[in-house]
Motif scaffolding. Sequence first.
Motif, PDB file in Angstrom:
ATOM      1  N   ASP A   1       0.666  -1.127   0.021  1.00 38.42           N
ATOM      2  CA  ASP A   1      -0.021  -0.013  -0.128  1.00 38.42           C
ATOM      3  C   ASP A   1       1.007   1.228   0.043  1.00 38.42           C
ATOM      4  OD1 ASP A   1      -1.787   1.959   0.198  1.00 38.42           O
ATOM      5  OD2 ASP A   1      -2.737   1.054   1.925  1.00 38.42           O
ATOM      6  N   ALA A   2       1.156   1.717  -1.038  1.00 37.96           N
ATOM      7  CA  ALA A   2       2.113   3.042  -1.503  1.00 37.96           C
ATOM      8  C   ALA A   2       1.366   4.160  -0.928  1.00 37.96           C
ATOM      9  CB  ALA A   2       2.374   2.961  -2.934  1.00 37.96           C
ATOM     10  N   SER A   3       0.078   4.129  -0.659  1.00 37.23           N
ATOM     11  CA  SER A   3      -0.438   5.561  -0.082  1.00 37.23           C
ATOM     12  C   SER A   3      -0.281   5.738   1.214  1.00 37.23           C
ATOM     13  CB  SER A   3      -1.904   5.332  -0.480  1.00 37.23           C
ATOM     14  OG  SER A   3      -2.556   4.376   0.817  1.00 37.23           O
ATOM     15  N   LYS A   4       0.254   4.601   2.066  1.00 38.20           N
ATOM     16  CA  LYS A   4       0.529   4.697   3.476  1.00 38.20           C
ATOM     17  C   LYS A   4       1.770   5.633   3.785  1.00 38.20           C
ATOM     18  CE  LYS A   4      -3.183   2.380   5.167  1.00 38.20           C
ATOM     19  NZ  LYS A   4      -2.786   1.077   5.653  1.00 38.20           N
ATOM     20  N   PRO A   5       1.977   6.299   4.891  1.00 39.11           N
ATOM     21  CA  PRO A   5       3.250   6.965   5.395  1.00 39.11           C
ATOM     22  C   PRO A   5       4.427   5.942   5.001  1.00 39.11           C
ATOM     23  CG  PRO A   5       1.508   7.561   6.949  1.00 39.11           C
ATOM     24  CD  PRO A   5       0.903   6.153   6.083  1.00 39.11           C
ATOM     25  N   ALA A   6       5.414   6.601   4.675  1.00 39.37           N
ATOM     26  CA  ALA A   6       6.793   6.077   4.335  1.00 39.37           C
ATOM     27  C   ALA A   6       8.007   7.130   4.500  1.00 39.37           C
ATOM     28  CB  ALA A   6       6.811   5.153   3.190  1.00 39.37           C
ATOM     29  N   PRO A   7       9.148   6.734   4.719  1.00 31.34           N
ATOM     30  CA  PRO A   7      10.180   7.703   4.597  1.00 31.34           C
ATOM     31  C   PRO A   7      10.335   7.977   3.347  1.00 31.34           C
ATOM     32  CG  PRO A   7      10.980   5.667   5.256  1.00 31.34           C
ATOM     33  CD  PRO A   7       9.609   5.522   5.365  1.00 31.34           C
ATOM     34  N   THR A   8      11.041   9.144   3.015  1.00 32.84           N
ATOM     35  CA  THR A   8      11.568   9.784   1.727  1.00 32.84           C
ATOM     36  C   THR A   8      13.027   9.645   1.482  1.00 32.84           C
ATOM     37  OG1 THR A   8      11.447  11.924   2.463  1.00 32.84           O
ATOM     38  CG2 THR A   8       9.400  11.082   1.327  1.00 32.84           C
ATOM     39  N   LYS A   9      13.835   9.706   2.466  1.00 28.03           N
ATOM     40  CA  LYS A   9      15.289   9.945   2.451  1.00 28.03           C
ATOM     41  C   LYS A   9      16.134   8.474   2.416  1.00 28.03           C
ATOM     42  CE  LYS A   9      19.429  12.118   4.422  1.00 28.03           C
ATOM     43  NZ  LYS A   9      19.814  13.053   5.278  1.00 28.03           N
ATOM     44  N   PHE A  10      15.581   7.811   3.700  1.00 24.94           N
ATOM     45  CA  PHE A  10      16.569   6.739   3.944  1.00 24.94           C
ATOM     46  C   PHE A  10      15.413   5.423   3.626  1.00 24.94           C
ATOM     47  CE2 PHE A  10      19.380   8.925   6.769  1.00 24.94           C
ATOM     48  CZ  PHE A  10      20.430   9.215   5.817  1.00 24.94           C
ATOM     49  N   PRO A  11      15.782   4.258   3.562  1.00 16.79           N
ATOM     50  CA  PRO A  11      14.646   3.052   3.361  1.00 16.79           C
ATOM     51  C   PRO A  11      14.246   2.797   4.682  1.00 16.79           C
ATOM     52  CG  PRO A  11      16.915   2.318   3.039  1.00 16.79           C
ATOM     53  CD  PRO A  11      17.027   3.945   3.365  1.00 16.79           C
ATOM     54  N   ALA A  12      12.742   2.219   4.570  1.00 17.23           N
ATOM     55  CA  ALA A  12      12.202   1.697   5.499  1.00 17.23           C
ATOM     56  C   ALA A  12      12.305  -0.022   5.505  1.00 17.23           C
ATOM     57  CB  ALA A  12      10.597   1.899   5.650  1.00 17.23           C
ATOM     58  N   ARG A  13      13.215  -0.624   5.865  1.00 23.75           N
ATOM     59  CA  ARG A  13      13.648  -1.862   5.919  1.00 23.75           C
ATOM     60  C   ARG A  13      12.704  -2.956   6.236  1.00 23.75           C
ATOM     61  NH1 ARG A  13      20.177  -1.568   8.060  1.00 23.75           N
ATOM     62  NH2 ARG A  13      20.304   0.491   7.099  1.00 23.75           N
ATOM     63  N   HIS A  14      11.917  -2.689   7.141  1.00 28.43           N
ATOM     64  CA  HIS A  14      10.934  -3.886   7.651  1.00 28.43           C
ATOM     65  C   HIS A  14       9.336  -3.417   7.184  1.00 28.43           C
ATOM     66  CE1 HIS A  14      11.215  -7.030  10.938  1.00 28.43           C
ATOM     67  NE2 HIS A  14       9.889  -7.016  10.365  1.00 28.43           N
ATOM     68  N   THR A  15       8.913  -4.414   6.623  1.00 30.09           N
ATOM     69  CA  THR A  15       7.531  -4.152   6.433  1.00 30.09           C
ATOM     70  C   THR A  15       6.496  -4.756   7.207  1.00 30.09           C
ATOM     71  OG1 THR A  15       7.202  -6.258   5.102  1.00 30.09           O
ATOM     72  CG2 THR A  15       8.361  -4.305   3.725  1.00 30.09           C
ATOM     73  N   PHE A  16       5.469  -4.142   7.247  1.00 35.46           N
ATOM     74  CA  PHE A  16       4.060  -4.754   7.929  1.00 35.46           C
ATOM     75  C   PHE A  16       3.732  -6.214   7.546  1.00 35.46           C
ATOM     76  CE2 PHE A  16      -0.581  -5.347   8.050  1.00 35.46           C
ATOM     77  CZ  PHE A  16      -0.773  -5.400   9.366  1.00 35.46           C
ATOM     78  N   GLU A  17       4.120  -6.439   6.264  1.00 36.70           N
ATOM     79  CA  GLU A  17       3.776  -7.820   5.878  1.00 36.70           C
ATOM     80  C   GLU A  17       4.450  -8.903   6.225  1.00 36.70           C
ATOM     81  OE1 GLU A  17       1.832  -4.997   3.082  1.00 36.70           O
ATOM     82  OE2 GLU A  17       3.865  -4.990   4.153  1.00 36.70           O
ATOM     83  N   ALA A  18       5.781  -8.257   6.742  1.00 36.12           N
ATOM     84  CA  ALA A  18       6.760  -9.546   7.248  1.00 36.12           C
ATOM     85  C   ALA A  18       6.373  -9.751   8.596  1.00 36.12           C
ATOM     86  CB  ALA A  18       8.555  -8.759   6.916  1.00 36.12           C
ATOM     87  N   CYS A  19       5.930  -8.348   9.300  1.00 34.17           N
ATOM     88  CA  CYS A  19       5.325  -8.978  10.910  1.00 34.17           C
ATOM     89  C   CYS A  19       4.396  -9.718  10.925  1.00 34.17           C
ATOM     90  CB  CYS A  19       5.278  -7.499  11.316  1.00 34.17           C
ATOM     91  SG  CYS A  19       6.294  -6.145  11.427  1.00 34.17           S
ATOM     92  N   GLU A  20       3.465  -9.525   9.893  1.00 36.55           N
ATOM     93  CA  GLU A  20       2.374 -10.619   9.788  1.00 36.55           C
ATOM     94  C   GLU A  20       2.361 -11.983   9.621  1.00 36.55           C
ATOM     95  OE1 GLU A  20      -1.801  -8.590   8.896  1.00 36.55           O
ATOM     96  OE2 GLU A  20      -0.705  -8.691   7.031  1.00 36.55           O
ATOM     97  N   ALA A  21       3.455 -12.122   8.570  1.00 41.16           N
ATOM     98  CA  ALA A  21       4.271 -13.530   8.357  1.00 41.16           C
ATOM     99  C   ALA A  21       4.571 -14.458   9.463  1.00 41.16           C
ATOM    100  CB  ALA A  21       4.993 -13.349   7.220  1.00 41.16           C
ATOM    101  N   VAL A  22       5.596 -13.647  10.411  1.00 42.05           N
ATOM    102  CA  VAL A  22       6.192 -13.990  11.402  1.00 42.05           C
ATOM    103  C   VAL A  22       5.184 -14.554  12.580  1.00 42.05           C
ATOM    104  CG1 VAL A  22       8.032 -13.718  13.363  1.00 42.05           C
ATOM    105  CG2 VAL A  22       8.553 -12.958  10.921  1.00 42.05           C
TER     106      VAL A  22
END
Length: 445
Positions: A202-223
């Motif tokens: 969901d690219a419409s949700k907030p995300a950083p613009t300078k440095f990468p957000a390394r960890h995703t919500f979807e990864a959290c759910e999978a674990v």
Amino acid sequence: MKHFEANFDGLVGPTHNYAGLSFGNVASLSNAKESSSPRQAAKQGLQKMKALHDMGMVQGVLAPQERPDIFALRRLGFSGSDAKVLEDAAKKAPQVFRACCSASSMWTANAATVSPSGDTADNKIHFTPANLTNKYHRSLEPVTSGNILKAMFNDEKHFAHHQHLPDNEHFGDEGAANHTRFCSEYGGAGVELFVFGRYAFDASKPAPTKFPARHTFEACEAVTRLHQLNDNNIVYMQQNPNVIDQGVFHNDVIAVGNQNVLFYHEQAFLNTQQGLDEIQRKMGDTQMHFIKVDTADVSVEEAVKTYLFNTQVITLPDGHMAIIAPTECEENERVHAYLQSLVNMNTPIKEVKYFDVKQSMRNGGGPACLRLRVAMTEQEKNALNQNVLMSEALFSTLNSWVDKHYRDALSENDLRDPQLLIESRTALDELTQILKLGSVYPFQL
């Protein structure tokens, strides 16, 4: 049944170096290409492990990975003898070569996510190695991390091991650096906090613009699914994108938790109060202590520079909590003043202990980066590989092992030396015998 939280610290490897590979990690970038001291780094780490052992904590050792990663270089098309692979890679693809020499596996907070048996449906401790897809040099780690963890926690009756998540940034997983657990007692059911940087689908949700957000919500759910966790014992919180853009690449750079304490910077999260309310609600009768550090007291820049939040909050055998902090926190006037005031607040934290881990700090990781936490029972402790647990004898053996195999200084140019590879493999082969790990490295297979 007795229960506690054990810490398993990464043993710094014989090719420890500063490559400055981690975009978004300010400390890593600022010390790129400086000469390092593998021997000093390993001994600093061992001193911290031994000190926690002496405090009465259960402390273990997690073996380093082989670097340079010759197998990764061969996969990328370099061929011939090991010496030729090193020479050609260093000459023709120096950035790739540096990545395959990375010392980043020393930060075992990124090795895996761990859920204790008190939280899981099958009452086993679950391990999922982090895939670390955001950085090529770190994406080389999960298979060997899994091998080492399986060799340490090797009783199927008590421990469950999962393959790392798909090697794709939609499921970017940075492990325990973005995970913490709250509980009243380590052996009972707890509330696991999963922190993420962005929504991958969901690219419409907030995300950083300078440095990468390394960890995703979807990864959290999978674990959470793999670990068989109950929805009533899970909380998801998103990192503040603005704080990621200030160099906070993992949540453990801006927040740390233990039992009923969350120590965090006011800029750490999005929708902070909503998340804290959910944690307290799911903790039930256990009163949480949410210790917020205001920007006016410590700026994000100071927090990153000193790694105020990349500290360990531990519960000592007498029941009170202490912070294990790098000496950089003591040397910074404002941060030191804050920590002095913290121990006099009405919270479980009553003490601060400072440790010199400068070799790690210069590479971008503090005390919390160096350890993987595993809450366990006495029975589970007895079921793990006893040879990895710190003791007077193991401390002495590993210091002698470091003296025998590690170089005092290492420059970037040394990494292409075939003799260094031979020295490193000899050291690691001997280490697997000391720790009774079996064959966990590619060169041993």
